[in-house]
Write a protein that holds these residues in place. Structure first.
Motif, PDB file in Angstrom:
ATOM      1  N   SER A  86       0.367   1.374   5.708  1.00 43.24           N
ATOM      2  CA  SER A  86       1.505   0.906   4.919  1.00 43.24           C
ATOM      3  C   SER A  86       1.607  -0.616   4.901  1.00 43.24           C
ATOM      4  N   PHE A  87       2.462  -1.101   4.007  1.00 42.69           N
ATOM      5  CA  PHE A  87       2.739  -2.538   3.932  1.00 42.69           C
ATOM      6  C   PHE A  87       3.311  -3.038   5.262  1.00 42.69           C
ATOM      7  N   LYS A  88       4.230  -2.270   5.843  1.00 46.13           N
ATOM      8  CA  LYS A  88       4.823  -2.659   7.126  1.00 46.13           C
ATOM      9  C   LYS A  88       3.758  -2.744   8.217  1.00 46.13           C
ATOM     10  N   GLN A  89       2.848  -1.791   8.250  1.00 47.50           N
ATOM     11  CA  GLN A  89       1.777  -1.802   9.252  1.00 47.50           C
ATOM     12  C   GLN A  89       0.826  -2.971   9.016  1.00 47.50           C
ATOM     13  N   GLY A 196      -1.581 -15.385  -7.771  1.00 49.49           N
ATOM     14  CA  GLY A 196      -0.655 -16.150  -6.939  1.00 49.49           C
ATOM     15  C   GLY A 196      -0.901 -15.977  -5.459  1.00 49.49           C
ATOM     16  N   ILE A 197      -2.136 -15.585  -5.093  1.00 49.10           N
ATOM     17  CA  ILE A 197      -2.482 -15.373  -3.685  1.00 49.10           C
ATOM     18  C   ILE A 197      -3.518 -16.407  -3.284  1.00 49.10           C
ATOM     19  N   ILE A 198      -3.114 -17.314  -2.401  1.00 49.57           N
ATOM     20  CA  ILE A 198      -4.022 -18.365  -1.937  1.00 49.57           C
ATOM     21  C   ILE A 198      -4.223 -18.281  -0.430  1.00 49.57           C
ATOM     22  N   GLY A 204       2.928 -11.168   0.833  1.00 51.93           N
ATOM     23  CA  GLY A 204       4.180 -10.442   0.991  1.00 51.93           C
ATOM     24  C   GLY A 204       4.366  -9.413  -0.105  1.00 51.93           C
ATOM     25  N   ASN A 205       5.597  -8.994  -0.332  1.00 53.90           N
ATOM     26  CA  ASN A 205       5.909  -7.969  -1.331  1.00 53.90           C
ATOM     27  C   ASN A 205       5.415  -8.342  -2.726  1.00 53.90           C
ATOM     28  N   MET A 294       4.760   1.355   0.405  1.00 58.43           N
ATOM     29  CA  MET A 294       5.629   0.176   0.299  1.00 58.43           C
ATOM     30  C   MET A 294       7.046   0.490   0.698  1.00 58.43           C
ATOM     31  N   ASP A 295       7.333   1.770   0.977  1.00 56.76           N
ATOM     32  CA  ASP A 295       8.670   2.236   1.327  1.00 56.76           C
ATOM     33  C   ASP A 295       9.658   1.912   0.209  1.00 56.76           C
ATOM     34  N   ILE A 296       9.227   2.205  -1.023  1.00 57.85           N
ATOM     35  CA  ILE A 296      10.066   2.010  -2.209  1.00 57.85           C
ATOM     36  C   ILE A 296      10.582   3.368  -2.645  1.00 57.85           C
TER      37      ILE A 296
END
Length: 298
Positions: A86-89, A196-198, A204-205, A294-296
C-alpha cells in the motif's frame, strides 16, 4: 504499486552521504583491488542494506532496488513482492530507508521506478498473454519469453518506459490463485519530471495519482480481446477486418490515416459484439486495487 526504484544522490550532497555510509554500522562497503599492487581501489564502493544496493563512484552515489521487498524484509515477510503493497507501507519503507541511510529526500533525484499491480485473475495468466493481451499501441511486444523458467512474460518497450505483463504467481510458485502483474516501468527521469516527480520528497499522494493516471492511459492502449475468433454471426467483411486487426503485422503495413479509420471500425466492432469484457474486468480490478492500496473510499 511502486516496486523497483533507483535514485541518485545530488552532487552537493554526495560527499556527506558517502561519509555517513562509511560510518554506518549496518552497511559493509566493498571495493575492488589492484591485481598488481594488491592495493584497494578507492572506487567504486558497493554495499547493501537488506536488498537495496548502494553504489558510490568518484562522481556519483546511487541507491536502487525493490522498495516493496525492502518493506517485506523489514517486517519479516520474506524476500518477495507478490503481496499487496500500500501507499502507507511505501511511505513507511521509504522513511525507514532514508533514516538508516541518512538520506536527504530533497537531494535525491529519482531516475527510474516501477509502478504496477498484482491482480488475481480468473484465467491462467499464460492464456491471457497468449490469446487475449495482443498489442500495445497497435504494436507487437518486444520481448516474450518464459520468465526465467517461471511463467509467461510480455514486454512492450518504448524510449522512456516499458509495459511489462507477466505471470507473478508462477514466478513465486503460488498455486492457489492466478496472479498477474501489470507494470509501467519508467526508465527515463524526463518522463518522471513530466509527472512532477523529481526527488524522493515528492513521492506523496499527488505523485501516486499522477503515476496511476499515466498507468491507466497506457493500459487503455493495450489491445485485449475476449477471443481470437470472430463471432459466428458477424458479417464476412467484419470477420476479415477483425482477423486482420488482431495481427500486429497488419498495423505496420498501413498509413496513419488508414490506421485511424481502421482502429475506429475495430473499436465499434469490439463494442458491438462485447469482445472487451476481459479488458474491462482487468481495468476495473486495477482501479479497485488502487483505491484499496491508497485507502480511498469509493
Amino acid at each position: 504499486m511502486i516496486d523497483n526504484i533507483k535514485f541518485k544522490i545530488s552532487t552537493i550532497d554526495k560527499l556527506r552521504f558517502e561519509e555517513s555510509i562509511e560510518k554506518n554500522e549496518l552497511i559493509s562497503l566493498r571495493s575492488t583491488f589492484d591485481r598488481q599492487t594488491g592495493e584497494a581501489n578507492d572506487y567504486p564502493k558497493v554495499g547493501r542494506l537488506q536488498n537495496m544496493e548502494i553504489r558510490i563512484t568518484k562522481k556519483a552515489a546511487i541507491v536502487k532496488g525493490s522498495i516493496h521487498k525492502y518493506y517485506n524484509l523489514m517486517k519479516g515477510l520474506g524476500n518477495q513482492n507478490y503481496n499487496d503493497f500500500s501507499f502507507k507501507q511505501f511511505k513507511l519503507a521509504i522513511d525507514d530507508l532514508c533514516e538508516k541511510l541518512q538520506l536527504d529526500k530533497k537531494e535525491t533525484k529519482i531516475t527510474n521506478l516501477e509502478f504496477g499491480f498484482n491482480i488475481t485473475v480468473s484465467k491462467n495468466p499464460k492464456l491471457l498473454l497468449d490469446e487475449h493481451i495482443l498489442m500495445f499501441d497497435l504494436k507487437d511486444h518486444n520481448r516474450k519469453h518464459n520468465y526465467k523458467g517461471n511463467g509467461s512474460y510480455k514486454e512492450f518497450e518504448r524510449t522512456d518506459y516499458k509495459i511489462k505483463i507477466y505471470d507473478k504467481g508462477k514466478q513465486y510458485s503460488i498455486l492457489d490463485r492466478n496472479l498477474l502483474r501489470v507494470e509501467l516501468k519508467i526508465i527515463a527521469s524526463r518522463y518522471l519530471n513530466r509527472l512532477g516527480i523529481i526527488n524522493l520528497n515528492q513521492l506523496g499522494n499527488y505523485a501516486f495519482k499522477s503515476l496511476f493516471e499515466a498507468f491507466l492511459t497506457h493500459l487503455n492502449k493495450l489491445t485485449i480481446v475476449d477471443s481470437l475468433k470472430a463471432p459466428e454471426d458477424i458479417r464476412i467483411d467484419q470477420r476479415i477486418l477483425f482477423d486482420y486487426c488482431i495481427n500486429p503485422n497488419h498495423w505496420s503495413r498501413i498509413g496513419t490515416q488508414e490506421k485511424k479509420e481502421t482502429l475506429r471500425e475495430l473499436k465499434k466492432l469490439i463494442k458491438k459484439y462485447h469482445l472487451n469484457k476481459t479488458h474491462c474486468v482487468l481495468r476495473d480490478d486495477i482501479i479497485t486495487k488502487y483505491l484499496f492500496l491508497m485507502d480511498i473510499k469509493s
